[in-house]
Scaffold this active site. Sequence first.
Site, short mmCIF file in Angstrom:
data_model
loop_
_atom_site.label_atom_id
_atom_site.label_comp_id
_atom_site.label_asym_id
_atom_site.label_seq_id
_atom_site.Cartn_x
_atom_site.Cartn_y
_atom_site.Cartn_z
N ASN A 1 0.71 -1.42 0.45
CA ASN A 1 0.15 0.12 -0.13
C ASN A 1 0.78 0.93 -0.32
OD1 ASN A 1 0.35 1.01 3.20
ND2 ASN A 1 -0.45 -1.39 3.45
N ASP B 1 -4.76 -5.88 5.29
CA ASP B 1 -6.12 -7.15 5.75
C ASP B 1 -6.10 -8.34 5.39
OD1 ASP B 1 -7.38 -4.62 7.46
OD2 ASP B 1 -7.99 -3.96 5.97
N LYS C 1 9.90 -17.44 -9.40
CA LYS C 1 9.22 -16.27 -9.86
C LYS C 1 8.12 -16.84 -10.36
CE LYS C 1 9.59 -12.60 -12.99
NZ LYS C 1 10.15 -12.47 -13.89
N PHE D 1 -5.52 4.13 14.19
CA PHE D 1 -5.36 4.80 13.60
C PHE D 1 -6.71 4.55 13.05
CE2 PHE D 1 -2.12 8.43 12.80
CZ PHE D 1 -1.27 7.93 13.92
N LYS E 1 -14.46 1.77 15.45
CA LYS E 1 -13.19 1.30 15.16
C LYS E 1 -12.94 1.59 16.58
CE LYS E 1 -11.16 0.93 10.90
NZ LYS E 1 -10.56 2.11 9.49
N LYS F 1 -12.63 -2.35 18.67
CA LYS F 1 -10.91 -2.89 19.04
C LYS F 1 -10.98 -2.06 20.47
CE LYS F 1 -9.99 -2.80 14.57
NZ LYS F 1 -8.47 -2.33 13.25
N1 CTP Z 1 -5.21 -3.39 11.22
C1 CTP Z 1 -4.15 -3.64 12.45
N2 CTP Z 1 -3.91 -4.69 11.73
C2 CTP Z 1 -4.93 -5.36 10.79
C3 CTP Z 1 -5.82 -4.05 10.26
C4 CTP Z 1 -5.23 -3.22 10.80
O1 CTP Z 1 -3.43 -3.55 13.71
N3 CTP Z 1 -4.29 -6.47 9.80
C5 CTP Z 1 -5.04 -1.62 12.87
C6 CTP Z 1 -4.37 -0.30 12.00
O2 CTP Z 1 -2.77 -0.16 12.43
C7 CTP Z 1 -4.98 1.16 12.44
C8 CTP Z 1 -6.40 0.12 12.41
O3 CTP Z 1 -6.04 -1.49 12.83
O4 CTP Z 1 -4.52 1.43 13.85
C9 CTP Z 1 -7.43 0.33 11.84
O5 CTP Z 1 -7.03 0.49 10.05
P1 CTP Z 1 -7.71 0.83 8.98
O6 CTP Z 1 -7.08 -0.48 7.91
O7 CTP Z 1 -8.17 2.63 8.76
O8 CTP Z 1 -9.71 -0.35 9.63
P2 CTP Z 1 -9.59 -1.36 9.23
O9 CTP Z 1 -9.74 -1.97 11.14
O10 CTP Z 1 -8.73 -2.89 8.76
O11 CTP Z 1 -10.79 -1.62 8.76
P3 CTP Z 1 -11.54 -1.06 6.89
O12 CTP Z 1 -9.79 -2.02 6.59
O13 CTP Z 1 -12.66 -1.53 6.95
O14 CTP Z 1 -11.74 0.01 7.41
#
Ligand code: CTP
Length: 404
Positions: free
Chosen positions: A209, A279, A289, A324, A338, A342
């Site tokens: 990303n 995610d 490869k 975040f 969130k 969490k």
């Molecule tokens: N985070 C994490 N582990 C994951 C995904 C996210 O610890 N596998 C943490 C990120 O570091 C951030 C928070 O979760 O502090 C929120 O991340 P975000 O991408 O905004 O949300 P998600 O929980 O992934 O949900 P969505 O993508 O559906 O908004």
Amino acid sequence: MSKNVLIGITGGIAAYKSLYLIRLFVKNGYDVKVMATEHAMQFVTPLSIETLSKHELYTDMFSPAIHRTTEHISLAQWADVCVVAPATANIIGKIAHGIADDAVSTTCMALKNPLFIAPAMNEQMLHNAAVEDNLSLLKQRGVHVIDSQAGFLACNAYGDGRMAEPEDIFHAVHAFMQQKLFPQRSGIKAMVSAGGTQEAIDAVRYIGNRSSGLMGFALAEALADQGIEVDLVTAPTHLTIQHPLVHRIDVESAEQMLQACTSSARQADIVIMSAAVADYTPVKKYEHKLKKQSQNLTIELMPTVDILKTLSLNRAKKQWVVGFALETDNELENARKKMNTKQLDMIVLNSLNDKGAGFSTHTNKVLVLDADGGVVDIPLQSKAAVATEIVKHIFEKLNLNAHE
Ligand code: CTP
């Protein structure tokens, strides 16, 4: 935090090494100004000094170019630390006995902050009773003497009196400054995650990303500047960090980040997950490869573990956990959701809708939401300044006093 170092060069052959000393300080983020005696100018040139330090050299107290006769006072007040290297027998004698008759000795007399000296002279001179007495007098008064070393001397003899190597001088001063600027708070530790994880598809490709890691690095630095020991768990990034209180742990994938964060968080009092964790990760990671094919390629993905949620729900000790959120729609509502699911103490809401905020920019603009309903609006500014504000807010919540 300011780090102004004033280097004094006096007239010894080791003056050529002072040029490298200037370079070392500049390279490590110090603002460097240089003063020198007229004798020093027999060994090094103003052009080299000014090019390396990026400031005008101060050598003539009565130069018409300065337009004032108080430059020694301004310089002495500007310096967070002063290093005279090389320090000849002459300047050592002058500083010890309060003689101020040139740019270096006069400025040294006006210093309010610590003074380091790196003696350099012939062995016989170094062991002259007057020089030995002067050095011990200076030590008694709190001047830091960086001892000379034994080695080949310019007079073709082997013996004592060779100036300490620039690296050793730099490290002595740097270690002292780090301790002075960032006195460690005993017993408080933090874990910060940063960057965007990379999920391998095959030996060369990954799903990633756009996270730069800037916000996480800025947070780690802001916490360390407050004297907190930080484990910085980072996904791949070109960023570097030089802080004695920051311990960097490099990882690539979400799985590796989970392992590293879980282990670091055990000791942490503050946990900040600012990393952009994938995610999903490929179900199968090819060791070789993948070859190009004419038909469509499908990569099956499986969900990763939510690290933040796992850490938060399994807190082993009393811990302040910050997450975040990056949202594009119903930002506040989603961020609060969130925070609740969490079970966080705080969530920092980034918005991709704001210009100058979010991924890959050097600036950011965030809302900090507290579990008790509080909202702090941190306006658009550098990520370093945003990090300082976030840390200040965490400190308020934890009833800790922040150093300014
Ligand atoms: N985070 C994490 N582990 C994951 C995904 C996210 O610890 N596998 C943490 C990120 O570091 C951030 C928070 O979760 O502090 C929120 O991340 P975000 O991408 O905004 O949300 P998600 O929980 O992934 O949900 P969505 O993508 O559906 O908004």
